[in-house]
Scaffold this active site. Structure first.
Site, PDB file in Angstrom:
ATOM      1  N   ARG A 247       0.832  -1.219   0.000  1.00 33.08           N
ATOM      2  CA  ARG A 247       0.000   0.000   0.000  1.00 33.08           C
ATOM      3  C   ARG A 247       0.861   1.261   0.000  1.00 33.08           C
ATOM      4  O   ARG A 247       0.487   2.278  -0.575  1.00 33.08           O
ATOM      5  CB  ARG A 247      -0.888   0.017   1.249  1.00 33.08           C
ATOM      6  CG  ARG A 247      -1.996  -0.982   1.185  1.00 33.08           C
ATOM      7  CD  ARG A 247      -2.636  -1.152   2.548  1.00 33.08           C
ATOM      8  NE  ARG A 247      -3.723  -2.122   2.450  1.00 33.08           N
ATOM      9  CZ  ARG A 247      -4.286  -2.714   3.496  1.00 33.08           C
ATOM     10  NH1 ARG A 247      -3.878  -2.434   4.720  1.00 33.08           N
ATOM     11  NH2 ARG A 247      -5.263  -3.565   3.315  1.00 33.08           N
ATOM     12  N   ARG A 272      -5.170  22.132 -28.859  1.00 37.68           N
ATOM     13  CA  ARG A 272      -6.551  22.001 -29.324  1.00 37.68           C
ATOM     14  C   ARG A 272      -7.171  23.396 -29.425  1.00 37.68           C
ATOM     15  O   ARG A 272      -7.365  24.076 -28.416  1.00 37.68           O
ATOM     16  CB  ARG A 272      -7.340  21.160 -28.312  1.00 37.68           C
ATOM     17  CG  ARG A 272      -8.778  20.912 -28.692  1.00 37.68           C
ATOM     18  CD  ARG A 272      -8.884  19.776 -29.646  1.00 37.68           C
ATOM     19  NE  ARG A 272     -10.256  19.405 -29.942  1.00 37.68           N
ATOM     20  CZ  ARG A 272     -10.597  18.644 -30.961  1.00 37.68           C
ATOM     21  NH1 ARG A 272      -9.662  18.204 -31.796  1.00 37.68           N
ATOM     22  NH2 ARG A 272     -11.840  18.332 -31.187  1.00 37.68           N
ATOM     23  N   GLU A 367      -6.041  -3.897  -2.238  1.00 34.49           N
ATOM     24  CA  GLU A 367      -5.219  -3.487  -1.082  1.00 34.49           C
ATOM     25  C   GLU A 367      -6.029  -2.631  -0.117  1.00 34.49           C
ATOM     26  O   GLU A 367      -5.514  -1.678   0.464  1.00 34.49           O
ATOM     27  CB  GLU A 367      -3.984  -2.707  -1.549  1.00 34.49           C
ATOM     28  CG  GLU A 367      -3.155  -3.440  -2.555  1.00 34.49           C
ATOM     29  CD  GLU A 367      -2.122  -4.323  -1.902  1.00 34.49           C
ATOM     30  OE1 GLU A 367      -1.978  -4.262  -0.679  1.00 34.49           O
ATOM     31  OE2 GLU A 367      -1.488  -5.088  -2.653  1.00 34.49           O
TER      32      GLU A 367
HETATM   33  C1  LIG Z   1      -6.966  -6.073 -10.408  1.00 37.13           C
HETATM   34  C2  LIG Z   1      -6.983  -6.628  -9.030  1.00 37.13           C
HETATM   35  C3  LIG Z   1      -5.859  -7.262  -8.525  1.00 37.13           C
HETATM   36  C4  LIG Z   1      -5.870  -7.824  -7.246  1.00 37.13           C
HETATM   37  N1  LIG Z   1      -4.753  -8.488  -6.784  1.00 37.13           N
HETATM   38  C5  LIG Z   1      -4.815  -9.165  -5.597  1.00 37.13           C
HETATM   39  C6  LIG Z   1      -3.719  -9.978  -5.173  1.00 37.13           C
HETATM   40  O1  LIG Z   1      -2.674 -10.045  -5.831  1.00 37.13           O
HETATM   41  N2  LIG Z   1      -3.847 -10.694  -4.034  1.00 37.13           N
HETATM   42  C7  LIG Z   1      -4.981 -10.662  -3.269  1.00 37.13           C
HETATM   43  O2  LIG Z   1      -5.042 -11.344  -2.248  1.00 37.13           O
HETATM   44  N3  LIG Z   1      -6.038  -9.882  -3.648  1.00 37.13           N
HETATM   45  C8  LIG Z   1      -5.983  -9.139  -4.789  1.00 37.13           C
HETATM   46  N4  LIG Z   1      -7.050  -8.371  -5.209  1.00 37.13           N
HETATM   47  C9  LIG Z   1      -8.281  -8.397  -4.418  1.00 37.13           C
HETATM   48  C10 LIG Z   1      -8.563  -7.117  -3.651  1.00 37.13           C
HETATM   49  O3  LIG Z   1      -7.668  -6.954  -2.605  1.00 37.13           O
HETATM   50  C11 LIG Z   1     -10.027  -7.185  -3.189  1.00 37.13           C
HETATM   51  O4  LIG Z   1     -10.814  -7.043  -4.354  1.00 37.13           O
HETATM   52  C12 LIG Z   1     -10.373  -6.117  -2.186  1.00 37.13           C
HETATM   53  O5  LIG Z   1      -9.772  -6.404  -0.934  1.00 37.13           O
HETATM   54  C13 LIG Z   1     -11.888  -5.987  -1.971  1.00 37.13           C
HETATM   55  O6  LIG Z   1     -12.464  -7.230  -1.758  1.00 37.13           O
HETATM   56  P1  LIG Z   1     -13.746  -7.675  -2.627  1.00 37.13           P
HETATM   57  O7  LIG Z   1     -13.483  -7.404  -4.036  1.00 37.13           O
HETATM   58  O8  LIG Z   1     -14.085  -9.060  -2.229  1.00 37.13           O
HETATM   59  O9  LIG Z   1     -14.892  -6.675  -2.164  1.00 37.13           O
HETATM   60  P2  LIG Z   1     -15.813  -6.830  -0.860  1.00 37.13           P
HETATM   61  O10 LIG Z   1     -14.951  -7.061   0.329  1.00 37.13           O
HETATM   62  O11 LIG Z   1     -16.893  -7.802  -1.143  1.00 37.13           O
HETATM   63  O12 LIG Z   1     -16.432  -5.363  -0.747  1.00 37.13           O
HETATM   64  C14 LIG Z   1     -17.545  -4.947  -1.550  1.00 37.13           C
HETATM   65  C15 LIG Z   1     -17.927  -3.525  -1.147  1.00 37.13           C
HETATM   66  O13 LIG Z   1     -18.297  -3.499   0.235  1.00 37.13           O
HETATM   67  C16 LIG Z   1     -17.604  -2.455   0.897  1.00 37.13           C
HETATM   68  N5  LIG Z   1     -17.413  -2.801   2.317  1.00 37.13           N
HETATM   69  C17 LIG Z   1     -16.609  -3.749   2.828  1.00 37.13           C
HETATM   70  N6  LIG Z   1     -16.700  -3.776   4.172  1.00 37.13           N
HETATM   71  C18 LIG Z   1     -17.586  -2.817   4.532  1.00 37.13           C
HETATM   72  C19 LIG Z   1     -18.098  -2.343   5.781  1.00 37.13           C
HETATM   73  N7  LIG Z   1     -17.708  -2.848   6.954  1.00 37.13           N
HETATM   74  N8  LIG Z   1     -19.009  -1.344   5.751  1.00 37.13           N
HETATM   75  C20 LIG Z   1     -19.422  -0.795   4.579  1.00 37.13           C
HETATM   76  N9  LIG Z   1     -18.969  -1.208   3.364  1.00 37.13           N
HETATM   77  C21 LIG Z   1     -18.056  -2.198   3.343  1.00 37.13           C
HETATM   78  C22 LIG Z   1     -16.286  -2.343   0.158  1.00 37.13           C
HETATM   79  O14 LIG Z   1     -15.685  -1.075   0.364  1.00 37.13           O
HETATM   80  C23 LIG Z   1     -16.758  -2.538  -1.292  1.00 37.13           C
HETATM   81  O15 LIG Z   1     -17.227  -1.333  -1.804  1.00 37.13           O
HETATM   82  C24 LIG Z   1      -7.039  -7.738  -6.455  1.00 37.13           C
HETATM   83  C25 LIG Z   1      -8.175  -7.071  -6.955  1.00 37.13           C
HETATM   84  C26 LIG Z   1      -8.141  -6.518  -8.209  1.00 37.13           C
HETATM   85  C27 LIG Z   1      -9.362  -5.810  -8.725  1.00 37.13           C
END
Ligand SMILES: Cc1cc2nc3c(=O)[nH]c(=O)nc-3n(C[C@H](O)[C@H](O)[C@H](O)COP(=O)(O)OP(=O)(O)OC[C@H]3O[C@@H](n4cnc5c(N)ncnc54)[C@H](O)[C@@H]3O)c2cc1C
Length: 387
Positions: A247, A272, A367
């Site tokens: 991060r 432009r 992250e």
């Molecule tokens: C391109 C890309 C590369 C990545 N690379 C890696 C990697 O190398 N290794 C790895 O381990 N992960 C990786 N990730 C995963 C990434 O870290 C997760 O997508 C991220 O932590 C969010 O988890 P999620 O997508 O499951 O969303 P969720 O946790 O399901 O969250 C969905 C929504 O709910 C919100 N939310 C969550 N908790 C709360 C709360 N308490 N109150 C209110 N709202 C809340 C979130 O802010 C979000 O808007 C990657 C993701 C992407 C898109």
């Protein structure tokens, strides 16, 4: 007085020491010469530019802040500058380096056995091996404590079962750092490509980070020797320490993406011509450019402050959360503004703004989402975790 550098209005780069300046200039040149000419095509074709890995490695950009094992042992500001300059090229390339350095090499360096370090770190530093970090699971990345992947002890081995999702570098990784629940709590394991029961298919339908590999990891009775357990891991906190490293780099990298957008805008709006004058001669465009520069300048100062604190050994995880949150939000807003100010040209792959904008939609999610970092900061303020 001499004119100011539009991308560094407070002249913070003048505080760099000669080594830091050399790192900045080297990575900047690499991005200009090798990345920018191909990255639009890579993004359009959803292709990770693997051909750049040997040069990235030979420049010492993999595991650059680690000591020994063929790593460069650079300071935190240097690592930040590397991330900033790489992300000026593309967030996907910076993600590759972040994951290799902060999420694969760092945990092996910090928590690995001597055998694990000797086997993997020099190869990862040379780019001969690629790594990935499997923490996020399909049912929710924001709450890693709710981990379902588990490892069972069997004779001297461990047997892993579970699934990970959205894993950068997964399909191309020779070694995956996989986090799994055990009877002793969360532990980290090194899982090698080709281990029976381990599969890492690429996620194909992404509209963001298209010059980066993102994968699922499936673990079906994957048997690894006891020697593949990272012995120094004490629980989920060890995984979070790795994320903190990554991060930090993202807080810097986001500034690079915003730099690219502002540079493109300055060029475009000055050439432009509309209503008989260049766009950049109108007050509303000037004010928008100034506002973008204001946001980038403050984010840049914040990145430098994080770097100095890290080099003094005083960086607090909450400061990293605030920095990642602020700087990625800044960069995403700047990229969206830039996309709009380019008019229809802004949707073309010929210009970088939309590519950065789409990439930053991932960066703001991975992250730790904004919500998660906001809650981390609020916990610091109130003493109460409201996750
Ligand atoms: C391109 C890309 C590369 C990545 N690379 C890696 C990697 O190398 N290794 C790895 O381990 N992960 C990786 N990730 C995963 C990434 O870290 C997760 O997508 C991220 O932590 C969010 O988890 P999620 O997508 O499951 O969303 P969720 O946790 O399901 O969250 C969905 C929504 O709910 C919100 N939310 C969550 N908790 C709360 C709360 N308490 N109150 C209110 N709202 C809340 C979130 O802010 C979000 O808007 C990657 C993701 C992407 C898109």
């Amino acid at each position: 007085m001499d004119p100011l550098d539009p991308l560094d209005l407070f002249d913070v780069d003048s505080t760099l020491d000669p080594d830091q300046r050399l790192v900045r200039d080297t990575v900047r040149r690499f991005v200009d010469d090798k990345v920018l000419p191909i990255i639009g095509e890579c993004f359009a074709r959803h292709r990770f530019p693997a051909e750049l890995v040997p040069e990235i490695a030979s420049l010492g950009l993999l595991g650059s802040s680690l000591e020994g094992y063929g790593c460069a042992g650079l300071d935190a500001v240097c690592y930040g500058l590397i991330c900033r300059e790489l992300e000026r090229g593309d967030s996907g390339l910076r993600s590759f380096v972040s994951v290799q350095s902060s999420l694969t090499m760092y945990p092996i360096h910090a928590f690995g056995s001597d055998e694990q370090k000797d086997r993997w770190l020099p190869a990862l530093a040379r780019g001969d091996a690629i790594g990935c970090f499997g923490l996020t699971e399909p049912h929710g990345g924001s709450d890693p404590a709710n981990m379902k992947t588990h490892a069972r002890r069997d004779s001297g081995d461990y047997v892993l079962n579970g699934a990970k999702m959205w894993i950068t570098n997964g399909t191309i990784a020779d070694v995956a750092v996989v986090w799994a629940r055990t009877e002793d709590g969360v532990r980290g394991f090194l899982v090698e490509r080709g281990t029976p029961g381990f599969d890492a298919p690429e996620i194909e339908d992404k509209l963001s980070m298209r010059a980066s590999v993102t994968s699922s990891l499936f673990l079906n009775d994957v048997r690894v020797p006891g020697g593949n357990l990272l012995p120094g891991v004490t629980g989920l906190d060890s995984a979070l320490r790795c994320l903190n490293e990554a991060r930090y780099g993202i807080a810097w990298g986001a500034v690079g993406a915003a730099h690219a957008c502002l540079a493109e805008l300055l060029d475009y709006t000055s050439s432009r011509v509309l209503f008989g004058r260049p766009l950049s001669h109108t007050q509303s465009i000037q004010l928008r450019l100034a506002d973008i520069a204001r946001r980038i300048t403050t984010a840049q100062l914040l990145a430098f402050r994080l770097g100095r604190l890290k080099d003094e050994g005083r960086l607090h995880p909450t400061q990293v959360s605030l920095g990642k949150w602020n700087n990625v939000r800044m960069a995403l807003d700047v990229a969206r503004d830039a996309r709009e100010m380019l008019g229809a040209a802004g949707i073309s792959a010929e210009h970088c703004a939309i590519r950065h904008m789409l990439n930053l939609e991932s960066v703001i999610t991975y992250e730790g989402t904004e919500t998660v970092h906001g809650l981390v900061v609020a916990k610091e303020l109130t003493g109460v975790g409201a996750f």
